[in-house]
Design a protein around this motif. Structure first.
Motif, PDB file in Angstrom:
ATOM      1  N   LEU A 229       0.985  -1.241  -0.035  1.00  0.00           N
ATOM      2  CA  LEU A 229      -0.011  -0.012  -0.002  1.00  0.00           C
ATOM      3  C   LEU A 229       0.823   1.426  -0.118  1.00  0.00           C
ATOM      4  CD1 LEU A 229      -3.120   0.771   2.290  1.00  0.00           C
ATOM      5  CD2 LEU A 229      -1.140   2.235   2.364  1.00  0.00           C
ATOM      6  N   VAL A 239      -5.074   3.517  -3.622  1.00  0.00           N
ATOM      7  CA  VAL A 239      -5.069   2.245  -3.268  1.00  0.00           C
ATOM      8  C   VAL A 239      -6.512   1.869  -2.778  1.00  0.00           C
ATOM      9  CG1 VAL A 239      -4.546   0.187  -1.721  1.00  0.00           C
ATOM     10  CG2 VAL A 239      -2.439   1.712  -2.537  1.00  0.00           C
ATOM     11  N   LEU A 253      -4.222  -4.580   5.522  1.00  0.00           N
ATOM     12  CA  LEU A 253      -3.916  -3.018   4.752  1.00  0.00           C
ATOM     13  C   LEU A 253      -4.044  -1.759   5.663  1.00  0.00           C
ATOM     14  CD1 LEU A 253      -5.203  -3.488   0.982  1.00  0.00           C
ATOM     15  CD2 LEU A 253      -2.761  -3.912   2.192  1.00  0.00           C
TER      16      LEU A 253
END
Length: 578
Positions: A229, A239, A253
């Motif tokens: 990311l 992203v 993430l």
């Protein structure tokens, strides 16, 4: 916006005329500054026209409640819900989704431009805004046979449609890096139209990320670690943090998300079965997960609204502010993101988890030619010869992940003779992808580990991205029966055991979606999962979507197409046994 509406909105904002609707004394989620404050919100002609003290023809007391923008799903394939947009929107609205960025490349891989136009037609005049990205890879690679091939000249006229925002996920990375003419033309057309281009950077190293960024590709939804990311954000990309039915990347993430980089982060579902959406939620659930993982509620909401709107050039979406379209949610709680009501264009569409809309959507008659064109199948069709071979190349499933492992198994340890026979004890099953668009007769064969079938077979025509017929089983007889039942249905999902069809779901439109209601589809899905309990009692993930992604030759490590077993890392076919 028409000129007279424009004028009236200014007049309402300056209190020369009374607004249509005013939400009084409500806590506003300020997505611009990651904060909240209490005020009135005035709405006129479907737009927010003021924040302050206002009077309205209708007034609602918002004391103790919160207002935030309607949610935007940043990247979704409606086909994965198994429904048409005319049914899907009903479930989406219940979860606060008022806009979606849709990539119809599933149906495009079967029906081409006709499929894209069909999805556009089926999403018109609904109380949810469907925006479209044009499929960039039909087929996704040259290593499979799909139902159509789309070049830049096919796509170019569609940019004239106001709901088309850009070019959808570019999966064919070798064509980008090698500047293949067909891909460069698609990319350049998008750039010339000032449109955004979505990426698909599964397993990319830094050089590939740089190449995509240099090609004006601005998004990626294939990150699996927060390090990935950060590398993309550093290069100016957005992203899209995905939480779908199979691919679940949010918990990992969100470790890389903070107030410092959140403006480059969005939320998306990518692929969601309708039963999963109704039971577990959509982008609203992603917001809840972000909050539980320590992100501020205001930041999580920003990622689901303003960020996505700005990424895709939706200038009047994604905020509670004058001049923005009045798509909004009223929340009972900010921390738990408990939805009280949903408004679309200033009109109430959801109240207390019930759909409230005067929109009468008729069932559309859809005439699609049969798309299940397969040869007559016999046991020989599925024979995997092991003569003079010492090693099996095996696809190993990683639960709740689109990626797979490439296993190499010693054949002598399996006590097999001349042909591969599935082993329930070793969880080694036979898998096949059968070309079903043009009756070419192609059958790609392989061995898969991790699907946990104890008996029977499952088959589906939802097989990303070319959507050939994919079948996996413990024996050839049940595999053949499953395929024949799929043909009889005109496409769909089937579970078979001991020569009997235990359950099925008909997907009569391109083998991907159905014109039936969500309730009917969910009823069939319940039966399918009950059938799975009989043939795979220990499975703890969705086997149908998992199976459907085993044929996607753009996500590592190893997949299978109608042309055979494919090594995604080297972008070449390999033998089942060697």
């Amino acid at each position: 916006m028409k000129k007279d509406v424009f004028i009236k909105n200014i007049q309402a904002a300056s209190k020369q005329i009374i607004s249509d609707l005013v939400i009084k004394n409500i806590t506003i989620v300020d997505v611009f500054q990651n904060s909240t404050f209490i005020s009135d919100v005035a709405i006129c002609n479907g737009y927010i026209v003021g924040i302050g003290e206002y009077k309205g023809k209708t007034e609602i007391d918002g004391t103790g409640k919160y207002i935030c923008p309607g949610l935007i799903d940043g990247h979704a394939h409606i086909e994965s819900s198994l429904l048409t947009p005319k049914e899907y929107y009903k479930a989406a609205l219940l979860h606060g989704i008022t806009s979606m960025i849709v990539d119809p490349h599933e149906i495009a891989n079967v029906l081409g431009i006709k499929g894209i136009n069909l999805m556009m037609d089926l999403s018109e005049n609904l109380p949810l805004d469907f925006y479209f990205m044009l499929p960039s890879c039909v087929p996704s690679t040259p290593f499979e046979n799909s139902g159509a091939i789309l070049n830049n000249l096919d796509l170019k006229p569609l940019y004239d449609n106001k709901r088309v925002l850009g070019l959808a996920e570019v999966m064919d990375s070798p064509s980008v890096i090698n500047c293949s003419e067909h891909m460069i033309c698609k990319l350049y057309d998008a750039v010339e139209n000032n449109s955004i281009i979505d990426g698909h950077g599964a397993g990319f190293d830094i050089d590939k990320i740089n190449s995509y960024a240099a090609a004006s590709i601005k998004t990626d939804h294939e990150c699996h670690t927060y390090e990935e990311l950060i590398e993309r954000v550093r290069r100016g990309m957005y992203v899209l943090i995905r939480e779908g039915t199979v691919a679940k990347n949010l918990n990992e993430l969100v470790k890389g998300a903070s107030i410092h980089n959140s403006r480059r982060l969005c939320l998306c579902t990518d692929d969601k079965h309708i039963d999963d959406l109704l039971k577990n939620g959509s982008i609203d659930n992603s917001i809840k997960m972000c909050i539980r993982d320590g992100l501020r509620p205001e930041t999580a909401i920003q990622m689901a609204t303003l960020n996505t709107a700005e990424c895709y050039g939706l200038k009047t979406k994604g905020a509670i502010a004058p001049g923005y379209i009045a798509d909004f949610i009223i929340l009972d709680s900010l921390v738990t993101f408990k939805i009280s009501s949903v408004y679309k264009n200033g009109k109430l569409v959801v109240q207390d988890n019930k759909l409230i809309t005067n929109s009468s959507v008729e069932v559309t008659k859809i005439n699609i030619e049969p798309t299940i064109n397969i040869p007559k199948l016999t046991k020989e069709s599925f024979n995997i010869s092991l003569e003079n071979k010492t090693q099996l190349n095996v696809i190993e499933i990683i639960p709740n992940n689109l990626e797979t492992n490439h296993l190499k198994i010693n054949i002598s340890a399996l006590n097999l003779d001349k042909s591969f026979i599935p082993s329930i004890d070793e969880d080694l099953l036979k898998i096949a992808v059968i070309e079903r668009h043009h009756n070419l007769g192609n059958i790609g064969l392989g061995v898969v580990k991790g699907l946990k079938l104890k008996s029977g077979a499952i088959a589906t025509t939802v097989a990303h991205d070319s959507h050939n017929l994919i079948v996996c089983g413990t024996n050839d007889t049940d595999m053949i029966l499953a395929c024949n039942e799929i043909k009889r249905l005109g496409g769909g999902i089937v579970v078979v055991k001991n020569g009997l069809v235990l359950a099925s779901l008909s997907l009569e439109i391109a083998g991907l979606i159905t014109n039936r209601s969500a309730d009917e589809v969910i009823n069939d899905l319940v039966k399918l999962h009950a059938a799975i309990d009989k043939i795979a009692p220990s499975i703890n993930f969705n086997p149908f979507l998992t199976l459907s992604f085993l044929s996607l030759p753009v996500i590592p490590d190893i997949k299978i197409t109608d042309k055979g077993l494919f090594n995604v890392k080297t972008f070449e076919f390999i033998n089942i046994a060697e």
